[in-house]
Write a protein that holds these residues in place. Structure first.
Motif, PDB file in Angstrom:
ATOM      1  N   LEU A 172      -5.602  -1.669  -7.807  1.00  0.00           N
ATOM      2  CA  LEU A 172      -6.009  -0.358  -7.294  1.00  0.00           C
ATOM      3  C   LEU A 172      -4.775   0.445  -6.893  1.00  0.00           C
ATOM      4  O   LEU A 172      -4.087   0.116  -5.920  1.00  0.00           O
ATOM      5  CB  LEU A 172      -6.941  -0.526  -6.088  1.00  0.00           C
ATOM      6  CG  LEU A 172      -7.392   0.779  -5.399  1.00  0.00           C
ATOM      7  CD1 LEU A 172      -8.155   1.658  -6.378  1.00  0.00           C
ATOM      8  CD2 LEU A 172      -8.236   0.479  -4.173  1.00  0.00           C
ATOM      9  N   SER A 193      -8.508  -4.200  -5.344  1.00  0.00           N
ATOM     10  CA  SER A 193      -9.703  -3.423  -5.658  1.00  0.00           C
ATOM     11  C   SER A 193     -10.925  -4.055  -4.994  1.00  0.00           C
ATOM     12  O   SER A 193     -10.863  -5.160  -4.442  1.00  0.00           O
ATOM     13  CB  SER A 193      -9.912  -3.371  -7.172  1.00  0.00           C
ATOM     14  OG  SER A 193     -10.191  -4.671  -7.664  1.00  0.00           O
ATOM     15  N   PRO A 233      -6.133   7.555  -9.393  1.00  0.00           N
ATOM     16  CA  PRO A 233      -6.627   8.430  -8.317  1.00  0.00           C
ATOM     17  C   PRO A 233      -6.844   9.853  -8.826  1.00  0.00           C
ATOM     18  O   PRO A 233      -6.095  10.339  -9.687  1.00  0.00           O
ATOM     19  CB  PRO A 233      -5.497   8.364  -7.275  1.00  0.00           C
ATOM     20  CG  PRO A 233      -4.281   8.002  -8.052  1.00  0.00           C
ATOM     21  CD  PRO A 233      -4.743   7.128  -9.172  1.00  0.00           C
ATOM     22  N   GLU A 251       0.812  -1.208   0.000  1.00  0.00           N
ATOM     23  CA  GLU A 251       0.000   0.000   0.000  1.00  0.00           C
ATOM     24  C   GLU A 251       0.847   1.261   0.000  1.00  0.00           C
ATOM     25  O   GLU A 251       0.373   2.322  -0.403  1.00  0.00           O
ATOM     26  CB  GLU A 251      -0.929  -0.005   1.217  1.00  0.00           C
ATOM     27  CG  GLU A 251      -1.955  -1.130   1.185  1.00  0.00           C
ATOM     28  CD  GLU A 251      -2.905  -1.089   2.362  1.00  0.00           C
ATOM     29  OE1 GLU A 251      -2.813  -0.115   3.148  1.00  0.00           O
ATOM     30  OE2 GLU A 251      -3.725  -2.005   2.505  1.00  0.00           O
ATOM     31  N   GLU A 270      -3.301  -1.636  -3.820  1.00  0.00           N
ATOM     32  CA  GLU A 270      -4.224  -2.356  -2.965  1.00  0.00           C
ATOM     33  C   GLU A 270      -5.100  -3.257  -3.831  1.00  0.00           C
ATOM     34  O   GLU A 270      -5.160  -3.095  -5.055  1.00  0.00           O
ATOM     35  CB  GLU A 270      -5.127  -1.387  -2.192  1.00  0.00           C
ATOM     36  CG  GLU A 270      -4.393  -0.366  -1.346  1.00  0.00           C
ATOM     37  CD  GLU A 270      -5.350   0.616  -0.688  1.00  0.00           C
ATOM     38  OE1 GLU A 270      -6.529   0.236  -0.469  1.00  0.00           O
ATOM     39  OE2 GLU A 270      -4.942   1.755  -0.417  1.00  0.00           O
ATOM     40  N   ASN A 280      -3.341   3.736  -5.253  1.00  0.00           N
ATOM     41  CA  ASN A 280      -3.847   4.733  -4.305  1.00  0.00           C
ATOM     42  C   ASN A 280      -2.997   5.996  -4.232  1.00  0.00           C
ATOM     43  O   ASN A 280      -3.229   6.847  -3.373  1.00  0.00           O
ATOM     44  CB  ASN A 280      -3.958   4.124  -2.908  1.00  0.00           C
ATOM     45  CG  ASN A 280      -2.612   3.618  -2.386  1.00  0.00           C
ATOM     46  OD1 ASN A 280      -1.548   3.986  -2.896  1.00  0.00           O
ATOM     47  ND2 ASN A 280      -2.660   2.762  -1.377  1.00  0.00           N
TER      48      ASN A 280
END
Length: 758
Positions: free
Chosen positions: A303, A312, A442, A272, A310, A305
């Protein structure tokens, strides 16, 4: 006090001699432990046999009251019995009426002990020699010095760790010196010794306490950096280069390289928040016996960030399926009815590290799980995620003390890279909803990232060319560094890498390509796992040390994968073709697999009439080994022939090529004439290999440009030629434009000049 009984003398008499033999055996066991650490030296059965031999010899030596000439035959008999048990000896009966038949019977029985008998006999003789050596102080010092130097050098310049063995060698040596001192005291000062013998506890406790405290404090003391360093490391540090300490996960340097918070390389658990530096850790994680070289894929993330990756919302939803042995795994909906051709790759993974991972590793994309720990049980603990193409080892399994598989066999369908076909792929508007999560970015992504992506892909006519342009841009314009400076101000990880830090390792490159690709409409996902690892023959072929066509560098082999091979890369989705992997990290190359060639049609021929062969008589000596010596001699001769053929491989292959036997013998394949671009790349590679012998060479983590700049700093008078050669090489390797004959002539002249001047 009366005279001691025979039994007492046999068991407890002359304790100094018994302790001498004990510590001599402990010292030899450290050599056994050392050899076991080496790859492909001893079989496990050999190590167990040698250990059992040393133990049996010591036990017999304890019976001091038995005459030596009786102990030796007992030890020999025990060695032979242990060897027979190890080699699976089965008695052979027969006639002994004549001398030839008796000799043949002896060969048939003794031959079964080959080759283990040589190791057990050797261990026995070495133990006897060592027991003789350690009966004088000078010889004890020599044995200690030799052992410490041998193990210390091997530990320093290899990937194995011999710290424990070195500690026990030193401890055994100190104990042997103490025993020798006691023996000398007893012979030179009988009066003083008789007083000590009356109060042995005082003397013994002092010595034992001193040794225990010395070794105990050393073992329990916290690790500190070396005060002194070896000459090789000192020279390298003086040159401004860091020297990896093999297998220890550290880097030795004249200046502290490890900033607080630096980790060691390995498979990441939390992605992350990416960034920071790491030290290379060369600990072996697993070996992979595979039919093809590949990246060993773990799992993917979709995903982004702004700081890392991360799972999804779609990936977090329950969508995993169970697994049955040998059954074909459910496929990702995006991979159904694709046009990509695939190659079946079979892998057997053996975990060498006592660690549990969240996944099972395999080539992309796994289609079957054939076995776990050599059987068809334990599959109920696995979960298959089709959308991530990952074999999950769930958290519940890992925390319930269920052991992670020691070994498992997988079958994968690896896509063949058909560039012409991939250039026809176009993502229709109707397909975008299915890949929406792989286009996510993002809102905080700085606009200059999108702008850079547009500039890089300008002129690209299709999605595949866009992906290739981004891949090549990152490879050529950013420096690899496992400890990138934390100097950027941007809060976005990719923006900080592209415009401020401009150097990093695989996580930086792969994340940047995934984000840049999404910025121009390419569905991408971030993937982590391991790079292929090391194997002797494939590395020789990749380096050009083996002639082309003799061995396939991407072929079958056993790959040793270390923590330093932990890696991340990118997969891009092409409509109708599925997920295709890309390698944007500078200095890395994705293994490219080619489909097997269709076998040529065999013309019909007349049937061959086989001539019957007369059967061999049952009592004939034909086919039986004449002796163990003949077998051993044959092995030595064969090894010598192979060695000579290897040493003179190039002249032999050139001769076979001239007389037209290369194709007849199947040693090569027909190849198209090399282009000028390929010739420049090969010539550049040869220059790097030959320069290494003269103190130059390229480091594993360096790009070609970084290598040339380092050479230029070392010898400024070479800078002009190196810069010119580098420009031609980069054009040949990375540009779509062909090398002209003038550029090839210039590159050839520069390489010839540098070979003479370096």
């Amino acid at each position: 006090m009366g005279e001691k009984s025979w039994l007492w003398r046999a068991v407890f008499g002359n304790w100094q001699d018994r302790l001498t033999k004990l510590f001599a055996g402990v010292l030899l066991l450290q050599y056994v432990s050392w050899i076991v650490e080496e790859d492909y030296v001893w079989l496990p059965e050999t190590a167990r046999l040698v250990t059992a031999t040393l133990l049996f010899v010591f036990v017999v030596e304890l019976f001091y009251g038995i005459n030596r000439w009786i102990r030796l035959p007992i030890q020999l008999a025990g060695v032979i019995v242990a060897t027979g048990l190890t080699s699976g000896y089965s008695p052979v009966s027969g006639s002994m009426r004549t001398l030839p038949k008796a000799g043949q019977l002896l060969v048939d029985n003794a031959g079964q002990l080959h080759p283990f008998i040589w190791f057990s006999l050797g261990a026995w003789l070495v133990y006897l020699l060592t027991m003789w050596c350690v009966k004088e102080k000078k010889r004890i010092y020599f044995v200690m010095l030799f052992s410490v130097l041998a193990m210390g050098i091997r530990d320093s310049f290899s990937l194995i760790i011999l710290w424990d063995e070195l500690a026990l060698v030193i401890c055994s040596g100190l104990c042997l010196l103490v025993i020798r001192h006691i023996v000398q005291l007893k012979s030179k000062s009988p009066t003083g010794w008789s007083h000590i013998a009356d109060y042995p506890a005082t003397f013994a406790v002092t010595i034992v306490l001193l040794l225990v405290l010395t070794m105990g404090f050393g073992a329990l003391a916290p690790e500190t950096g070396s005060v002194l360093t070896d000459p090789y490391t000192l020279y390298k540090n003086w040159q401004g280069e860091a020297v990896p300490v093999s297998g220890k996960g550290k880097v030795s340097s004249s200046t502290p390289l490890s900033a607080p918070g630096n980790a060691t390389s390995g498979y990441s658990r939390n992605d992350e928040s990416l960034g920071g530096g790491f030290d290379f850790d060369y600990t072996v994680v697993m070996t992979v016996e595979s039919t093809n070289r590949s990246y060993w894929r773990g799992e993917s993330r979709s995903l982004y960030n702004g700081s890392g990756w991360e799972s999804s919302e779609e990936e977090r939803q329950p969508g995993m399926t169970g697994i049955a042995a040998g059954n074909t795994l459910a496929s990702d909906p995006l991979m159904q009815n694709v046009k990509s051709k695939t190659i079946e790759v079979r892998q057997t993974v053996t975990i060498e590290k006592d660690e549990q991972f969240p996944v099972l590793f395999g080539a992309f994309a796994v289609s079957k799980v054939e076995s776990i720990n050599g059987g068809t049980g334990g599959f109920e603990r696995l979960q298959w995620s089709p959308t991530q193409a990952s074999l999950k080892w769930p958290e519940a399994t890992r925390t319930s003390r269920i052991p992670y598989p020691n070994t498992y066999t997988l079958v994968s369908e690896v896509p063949y890279i058909d560039e012409a076909g991939l250039r026809t792929a176009q993502l229709e508007q109707s397909d975008r909803r299915a890949v929406e999560q792989y286009l996510q970015l993002p809102p905080s992504l700085p606009p200059r990232v999108r702008q850079l992506a547009q500039e890089i892909t300008q002129g690209a006519a299709n999605p595949y060319d866009k992906a290739k342009k981004i891949e090549q841009y990152l490879q050529m314009n950013y420096k690899y560094n496992n400890k990138p400076p934390d100097t950027g101000k941007s809060k976005d990880f990719v923006d900080r890498f592209l415009f401020e830090v401009k150097e990093g390792y695989c996580d930086y490159y792969s994340t940047a390509m995934a984000v840049l690709g999404r910025s121009v409409g390419l569905p991408t996902r971030w993937v982590k796992g391991y790079a292929p690892g090391d194997t002797v023959l494939q590395d020789l072929a990749l380096d050009g040390a083996l002639p082309q066509g003799v061995i396939d560098p991407n072929g079958a082999a056993v790959y040793t994968v270390r923590n330093s091979n932990a890696h991340s890369w990118v997969e891009v989705y092409f409509a109708g073709w599925g997920w295709i992997p890309f390698e944007p990290t500078s200095g890395f190359a994705m293994p490219v697999l080619q489909p097997a060639e269709e076998p040529a049609a065999v013309p019909e021929t007349e049937p061959v009439i086989e001539t019957p062969v007369a059967p061999v008589e049952e009592n004939s000596d034909w086919g039986k080994p004449a002796s163990v010596a003949v077998t051993a001699g044959s092995v030595v001769i064969a090894a010598a022939v192979v060695l000579l053929a290897w040493l003179y491989r190039r002249p032999i292959l050139r001769l076979l090529e001239r007389i037209g036997w290369i194709e007849k013998l199947g040693l090569g394949r027909k190849r198209e004439p090399a282009t000028l671009n390929q010739q420049v790349i090969v010539a550049f590679g040869k220059l790097l290999r030959r320069s290494k012998r003269k103190g130059y060479g390229a480091y594993e983590h360096e790009t070609a440009r970084e290598t040339m700049r380092r050479w230029s700093r070392k010898d400024a008078w070479l800078a002009k030629d190196l810069e010119a050669l580098l420009a031609i090489f980069e054009k040949a390797k990375y540009s779509n434009n062909p090398i002209t004959p003038e550029e090839w002539s210039k590159a050839s002249a520069i390489t010839n000049k540098l070979r003479k001047e370096l």
